[in-house]
Design an enzyme around this catalytic site. Structure first.
Site, PDB file in Angstrom:
ATOM      1  N   HIS A 125      31.589  43.767  34.189  1.00 14.14           N
ATOM      2  CA  HIS A 125      32.199  42.942  35.243  1.00 14.14           C
ATOM      3  C   HIS A 125      31.179  42.039  35.931  1.00 14.14           C
ATOM      4  O   HIS A 125      31.228  41.830  37.145  1.00 14.14           O
ATOM      5  CB  HIS A 125      32.920  43.820  36.289  1.00 14.14           C
ATOM      6  CG  HIS A 125      34.072  44.584  35.719  1.00 14.14           C
ATOM      7  ND1 HIS A 125      35.327  44.040  35.597  1.00 14.14           N
ATOM      8  CD2 HIS A 125      34.164  45.837  35.228  1.00 14.14           C
ATOM      9  CE1 HIS A 125      36.148  44.925  35.044  1.00 14.14           C
ATOM     10  NE2 HIS A 125      35.467  46.024  34.805  1.00 14.14           N
ATOM     11  N   ASN A 184      42.205  47.040  37.205  1.00  9.95           N
ATOM     12  CA  ASN A 184      42.187  45.984  36.197  1.00  9.95           C
ATOM     13  C   ASN A 184      43.537  45.272  36.181  1.00  9.95           C
ATOM     14  O   ASN A 184      44.466  45.693  36.864  1.00  9.95           O
ATOM     15  CB  ASN A 184      41.931  46.583  34.808  1.00  9.95           C
ATOM     16  CG  ASN A 184      40.459  46.852  34.529  1.00  9.95           C
ATOM     17  OD1 ASN A 184      39.581  46.176  35.063  1.00  9.95           O
ATOM     18  ND2 ASN A 184      40.193  47.831  33.702  1.00  9.95           N
TER      19      ASN A 184
END
Ligand code: NDP
Length: 485
Positions: free
Chosen positions: A56, A129
């Site tokens: 990420h 997510n």
């Protein structure tokens, strides 16, 4: 000269006499080490980066608020959810997973959806997510999985053989692989995708009664995706496309919003539900546990400073408030450790003191010292517990609730689990056009895989999810469904 003109200073506050010419020994002479302003300027510049997140790394953030629209106090005593109409400030960070900090936004990848609610009882982080499930269910597999998503150590290139080798040997990934390879694998923007807490969590009400809970943020902008070829073109033309789109939308007053829903499961159902409700590779069917509205999230302010607010933001799934607790989900249990650990390494042990991470409620504890402790460090107040000096004390009403566990303490295999039904359900839910694109995306992704054995093994998984699914991929690859591998 303006009266408000500020002197340029060093970091120790002394006015700088010359910021354009270093001190040298004469006109042609070497630079002098006594020019400490120069030394500091160069040395600080060398240290401008903190380690990027291993996963990420590329992301965009925004400020906003959450407003409760439905009474859920039957299920949780979390104060920020205690009253319809109540608003709580929040910060969100969207991200891709595998790419580096400067990588393209419009790649096929899950998107991080991490929300920090600044509640009156401390921060609550929901670190999810844009997909309701994940590739693996046990954190012990995470470093290996991410190695296959990152660069090959020899070539420094992405390696499709490693990707499909790992997936084919980890069939629990099939459900998430199907989502990733479907149209929703490349969202049109950060605004046009859902968000999910993905894991199962526990909510506890004021009476101490618990339920299992799953979170769904549904985009009010509607789902929109990018066609694979359009996304590839955009990745070259504007690698920051999603970052820019989000920034501009908010800057133009077009504030994106999501409705938050939960699924609620009575604790006892977990023992009899047809899937393990703590397995993050599975969803709970919405026919069994329908969505219940909770509130609305609106993003209405861009960060003032990317590094301070987005790069230094530290989210952790273990950042709970009273009324919200962990479940036995194995992947969640691993993340409870790994996220806070990553931030201690990446940003520092006092990362929660930084303005973006600092709770808006008061913090009282016995933590002292550590690198970059820049508040008063507790001053002269009592620095241990228990004590006789009226220091902050625990509040038994905020103790976490228990849950029953049983079994033998050992490394438990999940091999007997059903990896296929829900991936197949998703395939069967897609339209003919969506299935065709899904199959094409998978075929394109698998073509470069170097070993036929890997392709055949993976085709079997698709076949077990749905015979049509496996057969079409086999055909696309010029292979047949093997019974052997
Ligand atoms: P439901 O029909 O009750 O729910 C289907 C879900 O699938 C909805 O949340 C819908 O979200 C979502 N969906 C619809 N089209 C697509 C698509 N093209 N790509 C991805 N998701 C889509 O069925 P079940 O709850 O029994 O679930 C069936 C399958 O749906 C599951 O196996 C799972 O793969 C998938 N799914 C389930 C979710 C859940 O929480 N139960 C969540 C997301 C997906 P939307 O309204 O936004 O289209």
């Amino acid at each position: 000269m303006s009266e408000n003109k500020k002197n340029l200073t060093t970091s120790w506050g002394a006015p700088v006499g010359d910021n354009q010419n270093s001190m040298t020994a004469g006109y042609r002479g070497p630079t002098l080490i006594q020019d400490v302003h120069l030394l500091e300027k160069l040395a600080h510049f060398n240290r401008e980066r903190v380690p990027e997140r291993v996963v990420h790394a590329k992301g965009a953030g925004a400020h906003g608020y959450f407003e409760v629209t439905n009474d859920v106090t039957n299920y949780t005593k979390a104060k920020f959810l205690s009253e319809v109409g109540k608003r709580t400030p929040l910060f969100i960070r969207f991200s891709t997973v595998a790419g580096e900090n400067g990588s393209a936004d419009t790649v096929r990848d899950p998107r991080g959806f991490a929300v920090k609610f600044y509640t009156e009882d401390g921060n609550y982080d929901l670190v999810g997510n844009n997909t309701p499930v994940f590739f693996i269910r046990d954190a012990i597999k995470f470093p290996d999985f991410i190695h296959t998503q990152k660069r090959d150590p020899r070539t420094h290139l992405k390696n499709p053989t490693a990707v499909w080798d790992f997936w084919s040997l980890s069939p629990e990934s099939l459900h998430q692989v199907t989502i990733l390879m479907s149209d929703r694998g490349i969202p049109a923007t950060y605004r046009h995708m859902h968000g999910f807490g993905s894991h199962t969590f526990k909510w506890v009400n004021a009476e101490g009664e618990g339920v299992w809970v799953k979170y769904h943020f549904k985009t009010e902008q509607g789902i929109k995706n990018l066609a694979t070829d359009v996304a590839a073109k955009l990745a070259g033309e504007n690698p920051d496309y999603h970052t820019e789109e989000l920034f501009n939308a908010i800057e133009n007053g077009d504030f994106p919003a999501w409705k938050l829903y939960v699924q609620i499961m009575p604790l006892e159902d977990a023992n009899t539900y047809r899937f393990d409700p703590f397995d993050v590779t599975k969803v709970w069917s919405q026919k069994d546990y329908p969505l219940i509205e909770v509130g609305r999230m609106v993003l209405d302010k861009n960060p003032e400073n990317y590094f301070a607010e987005v790069e230094q933001a530290t989210f952790s799934p273990g950042t709970f408030v009273p009324g919200i607790e962990a479940s036995p989900d194995k992947m969640l249990q691993g993340r409870l450790f790994a996220y806070a650990d990553a931030h201690r390494y990446r940003v520092g042990v006092n990362h929660n003191h930084l303005p973006i991470n600092r709770p808006k409620s008061d913090v009282h504890n016995y933590q002292r010292d550590g690198q970059m402790r820049f508040d008063g460090n507790g001053g002269g107040s009592v620095y241990y517990e228990p004590n006789s000096f009226g220091g902050p004390a625990e509040s038994p009403e905020n103790k976490q609730t228990g849950y029953l566990v049983s079994g033998v303490a050992e490394s438990v295999s999940y091999d007997h689990h059903d990896h296929y039904t829900q991936a197949g359900d998703l395939y069967r839910l897609l339209s003919e056009e969506e299935r065709t694109r899904l199959v094409q995306n998978i075929v394109d992704s698998m073509k470069p895989v170097e070993k036929e054995e890997i392709k055949l093994r993976q085709i079997q998984h698709f076949y077990k999810a749905d015979p049509e699914y496996g057969t079409r991929i086999a055909q696309g690859l010029g292979l047949s469904v093997s019974k052997e591998v």
